[in-house]
Design an enzyme around this catalytic site. Sequence first.
Site, PDB file in Angstrom:
ATOM      1  N   LYS A  38       0.841  -1.193   0.000  1.00 16.61           N
ATOM      2  CA  LYS A  38       0.000   0.000   0.000  1.00 16.61           C
ATOM      3  C   LYS A  38       0.875   1.242   0.000  1.00 16.61           C
ATOM      4  O   LYS A  38       1.875   1.287   0.727  1.00 16.61           O
ATOM      5  CB  LYS A  38      -0.863   0.026   1.260  1.00 16.61           C
ATOM      6  CG  LYS A  38      -1.993  -0.963   1.246  1.00 16.61           C
ATOM      7  CD  LYS A  38      -2.752  -0.799   2.547  1.00 16.61           C
ATOM      8  CE  LYS A  38      -3.925  -1.737   2.623  1.00 16.61           C
ATOM      9  NZ  LYS A  38      -4.442  -1.820   3.987  1.00 16.61           N
ATOM     10  N   VAL A 178      13.249   2.855  20.852  1.00 10.97           N
ATOM     11  CA  VAL A 178      12.060   3.670  20.591  1.00 10.97           C
ATOM     12  C   VAL A 178      10.775   2.832  20.559  1.00 10.97           C
ATOM     13  O   VAL A 178       9.798   3.132  21.248  1.00 10.97           O
ATOM     14  CB  VAL A 178      12.238   4.427  19.256  1.00 10.97           C
ATOM     15  CG1 VAL A 178      11.115   5.410  19.057  1.00 10.97           C
ATOM     16  CG2 VAL A 178      13.569   5.146  19.229  1.00 10.97           C
ATOM     17  N   ARG A 263      15.385  -2.259  13.489  1.00 10.75           N
ATOM     18  CA  ARG A 263      14.855  -2.554  12.160  1.00 10.75           C
ATOM     19  C   ARG A 263      16.023  -2.697  11.185  1.00 10.75           C
ATOM     20  O   ARG A 263      17.006  -1.975  11.277  1.00 10.75           O
ATOM     21  CB  ARG A 263      13.896  -1.444  11.692  1.00 10.75           C
ATOM     22  CG  ARG A 263      12.636  -1.359  12.556  1.00 10.75           C
ATOM     23  CD  ARG A 263      11.668  -0.321  12.044  1.00 10.75           C
ATOM     24  NE  ARG A 263      11.153  -0.627  10.728  1.00 10.75           N
ATOM     25  CZ  ARG A 263      10.091  -1.396  10.476  1.00 10.75           C
ATOM     26  NH1 ARG A 263       9.419  -1.932  11.471  1.00 10.75           N
ATOM     27  NH2 ARG A 263       9.695  -1.613   9.245  1.00 10.75           N
ATOM     28  N   HIS A 434       3.052  32.686  27.748  1.00  9.26           N
ATOM     29  CA  HIS A 434       2.795  32.170  29.087  1.00  9.26           C
ATOM     30  C   HIS A 434       1.305  31.931  29.258  1.00  9.26           C
ATOM     31  O   HIS A 434       0.522  32.799  28.884  1.00  9.26           O
ATOM     32  CB  HIS A 434       3.279  33.196  30.116  1.00  9.26           C
ATOM     33  CG  HIS A 434       2.972  32.790  31.526  1.00  9.26           C
ATOM     34  ND1 HIS A 434       3.703  31.827  32.184  1.00  9.26           N
ATOM     35  CD2 HIS A 434       2.003  33.211  32.386  1.00  9.26           C
ATOM     36  CE1 HIS A 434       3.207  31.674  33.407  1.00  9.26           C
ATOM     37  NE2 HIS A 434       2.174  32.503  33.553  1.00  9.26           N
TER      38      HIS A 434
HETATM   39  P1  NAI Z   1      16.162   0.808  18.393  1.00  6.96           P
HETATM   40  O1  NAI Z   1      17.466   0.673  17.718  1.00  6.96           O
HETATM   41  O2  NAI Z   1      15.638   2.159  18.734  1.00  6.96           O
HETATM   42  O3  NAI Z   1      16.175  -0.012  19.753  1.00  6.96           O
HETATM   43  C1  NAI Z   1      16.491  -1.370  19.823  1.00  6.96           C
HETATM   44  C2  NAI Z   1      16.938  -1.643  21.240  1.00  6.96           C
HETATM   45  O4  NAI Z   1      17.055  -3.033  21.405  1.00  6.96           O
HETATM   46  C3  NAI Z   1      18.283  -1.028  21.551  1.00  6.96           C
HETATM   47  O5  NAI Z   1      18.189  -0.254  22.723  1.00  6.96           O
HETATM   48  C4  NAI Z   1      19.193  -2.237  21.713  1.00  6.96           C
HETATM   49  O6  NAI Z   1      20.218  -2.019  22.649  1.00  6.96           O
HETATM   50  C5  NAI Z   1      18.200  -3.300  22.177  1.00  6.96           C
HETATM   51  N1  NAI Z   1      18.615  -4.661  21.915  1.00  6.96           N
HETATM   52  C6  NAI Z   1      19.172  -5.169  20.778  1.00  6.96           C
HETATM   53  N2  NAI Z   1      19.421  -6.477  20.926  1.00  6.96           N
HETATM   54  C7  NAI Z   1      19.004  -6.812  22.164  1.00  6.96           C
HETATM   55  C8  NAI Z   1      18.996  -8.025  22.918  1.00  6.96           C
HETATM   56  N3  NAI Z   1      19.468  -9.163  22.403  1.00  6.96           N
HETATM   57  N4  NAI Z   1      18.502  -8.001  24.172  1.00  6.96           N
HETATM   58  C9  NAI Z   1      18.015  -6.848  24.695  1.00  6.96           C
HETATM   59  N5  NAI Z   1      18.016  -5.695  24.048  1.00  6.96           N
HETATM   60  C10 NAI Z   1      18.495  -5.668  22.792  1.00  6.96           C
HETATM   61  O7  NAI Z   1      15.136  -0.013  17.491  1.00  6.96           O
HETATM   62  P2  NAI Z   1      13.568  -0.162  17.571  1.00  6.96           P
HETATM   63  O8  NAI Z   1      13.053   0.348  18.865  1.00  6.96           O
HETATM   64  O9  NAI Z   1      13.273  -1.560  17.196  1.00  6.96           O
HETATM   65  O10 NAI Z   1      13.088   0.828  16.454  1.00  6.96           O
HETATM   66  C11 NAI Z   1      13.525   0.626  15.114  1.00  6.96           C
HETATM   67  C12 NAI Z   1      13.641   1.923  14.380  1.00  6.96           C
HETATM   68  O11 NAI Z   1      12.373   2.493  14.170  1.00  6.96           O
HETATM   69  C13 NAI Z   1      14.473   2.916  15.130  1.00  6.96           C
HETATM   70  O12 NAI Z   1      15.491   3.396  14.305  1.00  6.96           O
HETATM   71  C14 NAI Z   1      13.543   4.006  15.485  1.00  6.96           C
HETATM   72  O13 NAI Z   1      14.153   5.267  15.397  1.00  6.96           O
HETATM   73  C15 NAI Z   1      12.402   3.867  14.495  1.00  6.96           C
HETATM   74  N6  NAI Z   1      11.186   4.271  15.161  1.00  6.96           N
HETATM   75  C16 NAI Z   1      10.983   5.595  15.400  1.00  6.96           C
HETATM   76  C17 NAI Z   1       9.895   6.012  16.113  1.00  6.96           C
HETATM   77  C18 NAI Z   1       9.748   7.456  16.412  1.00  6.96           C
HETATM   78  O14 NAI Z   1      10.402   8.276  15.786  1.00  6.96           O
HETATM   79  N7  NAI Z   1       8.930   7.831  17.382  1.00  6.96           N
HETATM   80  C19 NAI Z   1       8.890   5.085  16.610  1.00  6.96           C
HETATM   81  C20 NAI Z   1       9.247   3.711  16.369  1.00  6.96           C
HETATM   82  C21 NAI Z   1      10.341   3.348  15.645  1.00  6.96           C
END
Ligand code: NAI
Length: 457
Positions: A38, A178, A263, A434
């Site tokens: 999509k 995140v 990801r 404010h």
């Molecule tokens: P991330 O890279 O932010 O976090 C993954 C976390 O998993 C890290 O803290 C890492 O240390 C931990 N990790 C990795 N292997 C592990 C293990 N074996 N055991 C325990 N912890 C482990 O990736 P996330 O949260 O999956 O997000 C993916 C992407 O999507 C990010 O780049 C993020 O910026 C983006 N995203 C952005 C959002 C936003 O802007 N609000 C919302 C959701 C995702």
Amino acid sequence: MAEQTADLVILGGGSGGYACALRAAELGLSVVLVEKDKLGGTCLHRGCIPTKALLHAAEVADHARDGGRVGVRSTLDGIDMEGVNSYKDGVVSKLYKGLQGLVSSRGVTLVEGAGRFVGDRTVAVGDDRYTGTNVVLATGSYARTLDGLEIGGRIVTSDQAISLDEAPQRVVVLGGGVIGVEFASVWRSFGADVTVVEALGHLVPSEDEFASKLLERAFRRRKIKAKTGATFAGARQTDDTVTVALESGEEIEADLLLVAVGRGPNTTGHGYTEAGLTMERGFVVVDEQLRTNLDGVYAVGDITPGLQLAHRGFAHGIFVAERIAGLAPAPVAEAGIPRVTYCEPEVASVGLTEAQAREQHDDVRTVTYDLGGNGKSQILQTSGAVKLVQAGEDGPVVGVHMVGSRVGELIGEAQLVYNWEALPTDVAALIHAHPTQNEALGEAHLALAGKPLHTHG
Ligand code: NAI
């Protein structure tokens, strides 16, 4: 078999691809956009938009539960996931219709099907071939898992977590980045017992340590359990439960395990390597102009190394479209991209962390303004803080970090401060309304400029 040529052929209709298509069409280029699923991609259908709708439903649940804190008699009767999902899906489908209309009204040729980059600036879809003067690759990213940890049943990624039939009662979230903290926040608000398991020393470990610590404190108050510095040893599931084992020997039983360990770039199976693109750890290698090693072939968004954010994809797509159309846009600077994590409380930042600033500058100054002094934050009953990082006594602000309910909305001013290389005195001279939470940013700059108002300096 059909052959078609265009000024621009784009593979992937997510944030990077469709932004590129819309801008290129606006600039008078003929555009073919190839999408197998999509239009709108991960952000619209499985990422930003549905998760933020869930977070909004979570906020409403908190308000219902906590109405008594402001003298409003209310109780949370429960979460009707069918209702939550229909609200969320309604938001997505309205935006999806809008996007489809936009793409067609700009005259973009949308080709529905799985495309394959076959070199020679050509994308093949089945037997049909689309050749562009330029080609943009924008195939996005996918939810990774760990070796040996199979997704299925009670072990899910965000792809499944956005549309559960029922709110889980007990959840383990693997990964405190995140996605991990956003879902932890949603499910806690929906009443679940939540444990986050993070390998590194802090939640949201890529943020300034100040932000991680404030979030951890807020999560403790919300009774979200965070096991940081924890090594995951495995998970096993039955029909009714999933059990997560840590290397420490501890086992945690839950209804659901969310795997949120990052990801990966969606770059396999699309012909990239075969066509001779230079790849590194699965990402497409690009220069500052987002050019790949093949002439006339660009890559944008999550398949290029760096922040995996929808608004970075938009910026990449627009940049490439303008470049191809003969304009001279400024390259997208990674450090100037704002970052917002929409859990409760929110975490928002732009520019350098204090630690990064200390690596780059001899003299680094910081100021932390506590939201305890901010009237609107007190009205909203949120705690948190704003931290500014300044390079040198007379230098610009090189980092802004914020934690608190709704601080994501303050990132607009923060990113102008950073990207326009504002001095603390520049911002301190501007009047902030404010009572707003935005005032906290103004007060932090007043403090950094040496004239604190509601702080002790
Ligand atoms: P991330 O890279 O932010 O976090 C993954 C976390 O998993 C890290 O803290 C890492 O240390 C931990 N990790 C990795 N292997 C592990 C293990 N074996 N055991 C325990 N912890 C482990 O990736 P996330 O949260 O999956 O997000 C993916 C992407 O999507 C990010 O780049 C993020 O910026 C983006 N995203 C952005 C959002 C936003 O802007 N609000 C919302 C959701 C995702």
